[in-house]
Scaffold this motif. Structure first.
Motif, PDB file in Angstrom:
ATOM      1  N   ALA A  66      30.008  58.786  63.322  1.00  0.00           N
ATOM      2  CA  ALA A  66      29.479  57.649  62.569  1.00  0.00           C
ATOM      3  C   ALA A  66      29.926  56.315  63.153  1.00  0.00           C
ATOM      4  O   ALA A  66      29.300  55.287  62.901  1.00  0.00           O
ATOM      5  N   MET A  67      31.016  56.315  63.928  1.00  0.00           N
ATOM      6  CA  MET A  67      31.545  55.066  64.472  1.00  0.00           C
ATOM      7  C   MET A  67      31.119  54.809  65.913  1.00  0.00           C
ATOM      8  O   MET A  67      31.533  53.818  66.515  1.00  0.00           O
ATOM      9  N   VAL A  68      30.316  55.669  66.480  1.00  0.00           N
ATOM     10  CA  VAL A  68      29.846  55.450  67.850  1.00  0.00           C
ATOM     11  C   VAL A  68      29.051  54.150  67.910  1.00  0.00           C
ATOM     12  O   VAL A  68      28.113  53.939  67.142  1.00  0.00           O
ATOM     13  N   GLY A  69      29.456  53.242  68.807  1.00  0.00           N
ATOM     14  CA  GLY A  69      28.774  51.961  68.952  1.00  0.00           C
ATOM     15  C   GLY A  69      29.194  50.917  67.948  1.00  0.00           C
ATOM     16  O   GLY A  69      28.631  49.818  67.931  1.00  0.00           O
ATOM     17  N   LEU A  70      30.182  51.215  67.113  1.00  0.00           N
ATOM     18  CA  LEU A  70      30.641  50.289  66.086  1.00  0.00           C
ATOM     19  C   LEU A  70      32.128  50.000  66.246  1.00  0.00           C
ATOM     20  O   LEU A  70      32.888  50.833  66.724  1.00  0.00           O
ATOM     21  N   THR A  71      32.530  48.804  65.813  1.00  0.00           N
ATOM     22  CA  THR A  71      33.943  48.421  65.826  1.00  0.00           C
ATOM     23  C   THR A  71      34.277  47.784  64.476  1.00  0.00           C
ATOM     24  O   THR A  71      33.526  46.939  63.983  1.00  0.00           O
ATOM     25  N   SER A  72      35.382  48.200  63.898  1.00  0.00           N
ATOM     26  CA  SER A  72      35.819  47.617  62.629  1.00  0.00           C
ATOM     27  C   SER A  72      36.858  46.534  62.885  1.00  0.00           C
ATOM     28  O   SER A  72      37.504  46.512  63.936  1.00  0.00           O
ATOM     29  N   PHE A  73      37.022  45.650  61.931  1.00  0.00           N
ATOM     30  CA  PHE A  73      38.011  44.578  62.057  1.00  0.00           C
ATOM     31  C   PHE A  73      38.553  44.212  60.686  1.00  0.00           C
ATOM     32  O   PHE A  73      37.892  44.418  59.664  1.00  0.00           O
ATOM     33  N   ASP A  74      39.784  43.682  60.668  1.00  0.00           N
ATOM     34  CA  ASP A  74      40.371  43.220  59.412  1.00  0.00           C
ATOM     35  C   ASP A  74      39.634  41.981  58.929  1.00  0.00           C
ATOM     36  O   ASP A  74      39.278  41.098  59.733  1.00  0.00           O
ATOM     37  N   LEU A  75      39.414  41.895  57.649  1.00  0.00           N
ATOM     38  CA  LEU A  75      38.720  40.743  57.092  1.00  0.00           C
ATOM     39  C   LEU A  75      39.576  39.485  57.242  1.00  0.00           C
ATOM     40  O   LEU A  75      40.808  39.564  57.171  1.00  0.00           O
ATOM     41  N   PRO A  76      38.948  38.338  57.418  1.00  0.00           N
ATOM     42  CA  PRO A  76      39.717  37.095  57.598  1.00  0.00           C
ATOM     43  C   PRO A  76      40.253  36.515  56.289  1.00  0.00           C
ATOM     44  O   PRO A  76      40.933  35.491  56.300  1.00  0.00           O
ATOM     45  N   VAL A  77      39.927  37.152  55.164  1.00  0.00           N
ATOM     46  CA  VAL A  77      40.444  36.735  53.855  1.00  0.00           C
ATOM     47  C   VAL A  77      40.967  37.974  53.139  1.00  0.00           C
ATOM     48  O   VAL A  77      40.544  39.098  53.425  1.00  0.00           O
ATOM     49  N   ALA A  78      41.886  37.769  52.226  1.00  0.00           N
ATOM     50  CA  ALA A  78      42.498  38.893  51.516  1.00  0.00           C
ATOM     51  C   ALA A  78      41.587  39.391  50.394  1.00  0.00           C
ATOM     52  O   ALA A  78      41.056  38.594  49.614  1.00  0.00           O
ATOM     53  N   THR A  79      41.406  40.705  50.321  1.00  0.00           N
ATOM     54  CA  THR A  79      40.699  41.348  49.211  1.00  0.00           C
ATOM     55  C   THR A  79      41.582  42.477  48.680  1.00  0.00           C
ATOM     56  O   THR A  79      42.350  43.070  49.432  1.00  0.00           O
ATOM     57  N   PRO A  80      41.490  42.783  47.406  1.00  0.00           N
ATOM     58  CA  PRO A  80      42.382  43.800  46.834  1.00  0.00           C
ATOM     59  C   PRO A  80      42.049  45.213  47.303  1.00  0.00           C
ATOM     60  O   PRO A  80      40.883  45.542  47.549  1.00  0.00           O
ATOM     61  N   ASP A  81      43.082  46.046  47.457  1.00  0.00           N
ATOM     62  CA  ASP A  81      42.881  47.472  47.711  1.00  0.00           C
ATOM     63  C   ASP A  81      42.300  48.118  46.460  1.00  0.00           C
ATOM     64  O   ASP A  81      42.361  47.555  45.360  1.00  0.00           O
ATOM     65  N   PHE A  82      41.733  49.310  46.608  1.00  0.00           N
ATOM     66  CA  PHE A  82      41.273  50.060  45.450  1.00  0.00           C
ATOM     67  C   PHE A  82      41.664  51.522  45.615  1.00  0.00           C
ATOM     68  O   PHE A  82      41.772  52.037  46.727  1.00  0.00           O
ATOM     69  N   ARG A  83      41.914  52.167  44.468  1.00  0.00           N
ATOM     70  CA  ARG A  83      42.432  53.529  44.447  1.00  0.00           C
ATOM     71  C   ARG A  83      41.290  54.535  44.292  1.00  0.00           C
ATOM     72  O   ARG A  83      40.459  54.401  43.404  1.00  0.00           O
TER      73      ARG A  83
END
Length: 312
Positions: free
Chosen positions: A262-279
Motif C-alpha cells: 500500500a505504501m509503494v510510491g508514497l512517503t509519509s511525514f510528520d505533520l507540521p502542527v500538533a494533533t492529539p493521538d487516539f486510542r
C-alpha cells in the motif's frame, strides 16, 4: 387440530435472511448455494404465510410482517444456540465450527485483516470470519449479538461495553514520493503544508478535524479538493496526484513493515502542527465475557494488533 412438524433449522435461515435482506448474502453467510437459499425462502414463505422479502428494483425489501419478526427471531435463534452449545471447560480451538462477525474500518481491512485471518485459520481452520463494515459507532449491533467484536476508536455511549486497548495511533501526512513538498529535506513548515491541495476522508461530508483546528490557530487553512469515504481511497489518489492525504500512522505501517504494498510510491511525514493521538481498542458485549470461544477470538485479534504495532 392437526400437528405440524416444524423444521427449527428454518429459524436460523430466517434470522440470517432478515438480517441480510438478500438471498445471495444469506447464502454466502450460511455456506449454501443461492438456489438452496431460494428454496429455503420458499419454505419460510409457506411456513409463515408471508412473502417476507420482496423485490424492489435490484434488491429486496422486508414486508411489514418480516420487520415485525426480525428482532424476535434473532433473540430466539441466539437463545437456541446458547442452549445447544455445550459448556466447554477446556476449549478445543482446532475443533471449533463457528462464524464470528467482526466490525472494522476499511483501514483495518486493508492493513490488518490478512494477519488476523492467518492467525485464526492456522489455529482454528473450521472458524469462519465475517468482516462487517463500520458505518458508525452505534453499540446496538454489539448489544443485539449481530456483531461479536468491534475494532476502532471508542465512541459508543453504552456504558456496559467491554474494551481492551490495542495501540495508540496518530495522524500523519502522505504524498507521492516525488512530491515537491518533500524536496527541502527538512521538517515541513505549516505554511507549505497549508499551501497544498488536500484529500479529506469523511463518510458524512464533514471534513473539519484536529488538523484544521491547529492550522486555524496559526491563521492557516487547508484547501480540500477531494473528499473520499475511506483512508485506502485517499492513499490511492495521493499516489497518482499532487494532493496531500491525512491518514492514521497505522495505515502506513511502522518500522517493521515500512514497505508494504500500500505504501509503494508514497512517503509519509510528520505533520507540521500538533494533533492529539487516539486510542484503538477492541470492544464487545459483556455477555460474551465468559464464552471460551469468544475469549479465544478476542485474545487472538488483540494479540495480532498489538504485535503489529508494539514498537510504535
Amino acid at each position: 387440530m392437526k400437528n405440524v412438524d416444524i423444521d427449527l433449522n428454518l429459524l436460523v435461515a430466517l434470522d440470517v435472511l432478515l438480517a441480510e435482506g438478500s438471498v445471495t448474502a444469506a447464502a454466502q453467510r450460511l455456506g449454501l448455494s443461492i438456489s438452496a437459499m431460494s428454496r429455503t425462502l420458499a419454505r419460510l414463505r409457506a411456513a409463515t404465510g408471508d412473502p417476507l422479502l420482496v423485490r424492489a428494483g435490484r434488491g429486496m425489501v422486508p414486508t411489514p410482517r418480516a420487520k415485525e419478526l426480525r428482532e424476535h427471531v434473532h433473540i430466539l435463534t441466539r437463545d437456541a444456540q446458547a442452549v445447544l452449545r455445550p459448556q466447554i471447560d477446556e476449549l478445543d480451538v482446532g475443533a471449533l465450527d463457528l462464524t464470528f462477525t467482526i466490525r472494522v474500518s476499511e483501514a483495518f481491512m486493508e492493513f490488518l485483516s490478512a494477519r488476523v485471518v492467518a492467525a485464526v485459520s492456522t489455529a482454528a481452520p473450521g472458524v469462519c470470519l465475517r468482516f462487517a463494515p463500520k458505518p458508525d459507532k452505534d453499540a446496538g449491533p454489539l448489544r443485539d449479538g449481530i456483531i461479536d467484536l468491534e475494532i476502532g476508536v471508542i465512541g459508543t455511549t453504552a456504558p456496559e461495553i467491554r474494551t481492551r486497548f490495542l495501540f495508540n495511533d496518530r495522524l500523519v501526512g502522505l504524498v507521492r514520493t516525488e512530491h515537491w513538498l518533500l524536496a527541502g529535506g527538512d521538517a515541513i513548515r505549516p505554511e507549505a503544508y497549508a499551501a497544498c491541495h488536500h484529500i479529506a476522508v469523511s463518510k458524512d461530508g464533514n471534513t473539519a478535524g484536529p488538523i484544521d483546528t491547529a492550522l486555524h490557530a496559526l491563521g492557516l487553512s487547508r484547501s480540500i479538493r477531494v473528499v473520499v469515504p475511506g483512508f485506502p481511497d485517499a492513499m490511492r489518489i495521493a499516489r497518482q496526484s499532487d494532493l496531500v492525504a491525512l491518514v492514521p500512522q497505522s495505515c502506513v505501517g511502522n518500522h517493521q513493515t515500512p514497505d508494504h504494498d500500500a505504501m509503494v510510491g508514497l512517503t509519509s511525514f510528520d505533520l507540521p502542527v500538533a494533533t492529539p493521538d487516539f486510542r484503538i481498542s477492541a470492544m464487545w458485549h459483556p455477555r460474551m465475557d465468559a464464552d471460551p470461544a469468544h475469549k479465544w477470538l478476542r485474545d487472538t485479534v488483540i494479540g495480532v494488533c498489538r504485535t503489529a504495532y508494539r514498537h510504535r
